[in-house]
Design a protein around this motif. Structure first.
Motif, PDB file in Angstrom:
ATOM      1  N   SER A 151       0.815  -1.217   0.000  1.00  0.00           N
ATOM      2  CA  SER A 151       0.000   0.000   0.000  1.00  0.00           C
ATOM      3  C   SER A 151       0.848   1.265   0.000  1.00  0.00           C
ATOM      4  CB  SER A 151      -0.950   0.013   1.202  1.00  0.00           C
ATOM      5  OG  SER A 151      -0.204  -0.001   2.400  1.00  0.00           O
ATOM      6  N   LEU A 179       1.674   2.290  -3.631  1.00  0.00           N
ATOM      7  CA  LEU A 179       0.589   2.703  -4.518  1.00  0.00           C
ATOM      8  C   LEU A 179       0.182   4.151  -4.250  1.00  0.00           C
ATOM      9  CD1 LEU A 179      -1.696  -0.431  -4.192  1.00  0.00           C
ATOM     10  CD2 LEU A 179      -0.139   0.102  -6.058  1.00  0.00           C
ATOM     11  N   SER A 180      -0.207   4.797  -5.304  1.00  0.00           N
ATOM     12  CA  SER A 180      -0.732   6.156  -5.145  1.00  0.00           C
ATOM     13  C   SER A 180      -2.182   6.048  -4.686  1.00  0.00           C
ATOM     14  CB  SER A 180      -0.641   6.919  -6.471  1.00  0.00           C
ATOM     15  OG  SER A 180      -1.532   6.345  -7.405  1.00  0.00           O
ATOM     16  N   GLU A 181      -2.737   7.121  -4.238  1.00  0.00           N
ATOM     17  CA  GLU A 181      -4.134   7.144  -3.775  1.00  0.00           C
ATOM     18  C   GLU A 181      -5.081   6.777  -4.908  1.00  0.00           C
ATOM     19  OE1 GLU A 181      -5.558   7.481  -0.744  1.00  0.00           O
ATOM     20  OE2 GLU A 181      -3.499   7.382  -0.010  1.00  0.00           O
ATOM     21  N   GLU A 182      -4.784   7.244  -6.093  1.00  0.00           N
ATOM     22  CA  GLU A 182      -5.637   6.941  -7.248  1.00  0.00           C
ATOM     23  C   GLU A 182      -5.641   5.436  -7.547  1.00  0.00           C
ATOM     24  OE1 GLU A 182      -5.391   7.814 -11.941  1.00  0.00           O
ATOM     25  OE2 GLU A 182      -5.201   9.602 -10.667  1.00  0.00           O
ATOM     26  N   GLU A 183      -4.454   4.785  -7.484  1.00  0.00           N
ATOM     27  CA  GLU A 183      -4.352   3.353  -7.731  1.00  0.00           C
ATOM     28  C   GLU A 183      -5.099   2.567  -6.644  1.00  0.00           C
ATOM     29  OE1 GLU A 183      -0.064   2.837  -9.993  1.00  0.00           O
ATOM     30  OE2 GLU A 183      -0.062   3.181  -7.815  1.00  0.00           O
ATOM     31  N   LYS A 184      -5.009   3.046  -5.399  1.00  0.00           N
ATOM     32  CA  LYS A 184      -5.713   2.392  -4.295  1.00  0.00           C
ATOM     33  C   LYS A 184      -7.217   2.434  -4.521  1.00  0.00           C
ATOM     34  CE  LYS A 184      -2.339   3.280  -0.645  1.00  0.00           C
ATOM     35  NZ  LYS A 184      -2.089   3.957   0.628  1.00  0.00           N
ATOM     36  N   GLU A 185      -7.720   3.582  -4.960  1.00  0.00           N
ATOM     37  CA  GLU A 185      -9.153   3.733  -5.208  1.00  0.00           C
ATOM     38  C   GLU A 185      -9.608   2.827  -6.349  1.00  0.00           C
ATOM     39  OE1 GLU A 185     -11.460   5.315  -3.421  1.00  0.00           O
ATOM     40  OE2 GLU A 185      -9.822   5.768  -2.026  1.00  0.00           O
ATOM     41  N   GLU A 186      -8.785   2.729  -7.403  1.00  0.00           N
ATOM     42  CA  GLU A 186      -9.124   1.856  -8.528  1.00  0.00           C
ATOM     43  C   GLU A 186      -9.183   0.387  -8.086  1.00  0.00           C
ATOM     44  OE1 GLU A 186      -6.451   2.415 -11.828  1.00  0.00           O
ATOM     45  OE2 GLU A 186      -6.984   4.523 -12.055  1.00  0.00           O
ATOM     46  N   LEU A 187      -8.212  -0.041  -7.273  1.00  0.00           N
ATOM     47  CA  LEU A 187      -8.181  -1.414  -6.779  1.00  0.00           C
ATOM     48  C   LEU A 187      -9.374  -1.711  -5.869  1.00  0.00           C
ATOM     49  CD1 LEU A 187      -4.365  -2.009  -6.118  1.00  0.00           C
ATOM     50  CD2 LEU A 187      -5.773  -3.037  -7.898  1.00  0.00           C
ATOM     51  N   GLU A 243     -12.335  -2.132  -8.063  1.00  0.00           N
ATOM     52  CA  GLU A 243     -12.251  -3.436  -8.732  1.00  0.00           C
ATOM     53  C   GLU A 243     -12.594  -4.566  -7.759  1.00  0.00           C
ATOM     54  OE1 GLU A 243      -9.072  -6.156 -11.273  1.00  0.00           O
ATOM     55  OE2 GLU A 243      -8.488  -4.126 -10.664  1.00  0.00           O
TER      56      GLU A 243
END
Length: 174
Positions: free
Chosen positions: A28, A31-39, A42
């Motif tokens: 974690s 990962l950037s905040e945007e990648e965390k939100e996308e995951l 998903e």
């Protein structure tokens, strides 16, 4: 350096120790905040799809049971069919055929052996019967005390049986 680079490109599945290393790693922070939100989105979508698939599967299983009931198929019939098919499949195997053939041949040999033994025993009894008849006809044997005692017992038993038979015929309980 080349060994390290090659390690990053390996396609082999993870080993036990690798799995524990991956599980304990904290990705974690990478990962950037945007990648965390996308995951996360998903993850929610995958969980929803799994739930939907479970519901669809459950509905299809219920529909399957309904169709089987309408066709008169029940668990017992299915078991019978499965058993019949399995029995048929087993009978068509080479091992079964060879075993059946061997046991059949052994059975035929055993039958022949028993028949021969039975014939030999019958012959022996026949020989013994002839020998006893021949011995009984001898005057010395007929006059012996043993034979006289045996003859008296037989006569007594026959007389007793005849009297019992007469009593039963007249309705007298014995």
């Amino acid at each position: 350096m080349e060994a390290q680079a090659q390690g990053l490109l390996e396609t082999d599945p993870l080993q036990g120790r690798d799995e524990s290393t991956v599980a304990s790693a904290d990705f974690s922070s990478m990962l950037s905040e945007e990648e965390k939100e996308e995951l996360k989105a998903e993850l929610v979508q995958l969980e929803d799809e799994i739930t939907t698939l479970r519901q669809v599967l459950s509905a299809k299983e219920r529909h399957l049971v309904e169709i089987k009931q309408k066709l008169g198929m029940n668990l017992m019939n299915e078991l019978k069919q499965n058993f019949s098919k399995s029995w048929h499949d087993m009978q068509t195997t080479t091992a079964y055929k060879k075993t059946h053939e061997t046991l059949s041949h052994a059975g035929q040999k055993a039958t022949a052996a028993f028949s021969n033994v039975g014939t030999a025993i019958s012959k022996k009894f026949g020989d013994m019967r002839y020998s006893i008849r021949h011995s009984i006809s001898m005057p010395a044997m007929r006059n012996s005390p043993t034979f006289k005692s045996f003859e008296e017992r037989v006569e007594t038993t026959v007389t007793s049986l005849k009297e019992t038979g007469k009593l039963i015929a007249y309705g007298v309980s014995v």
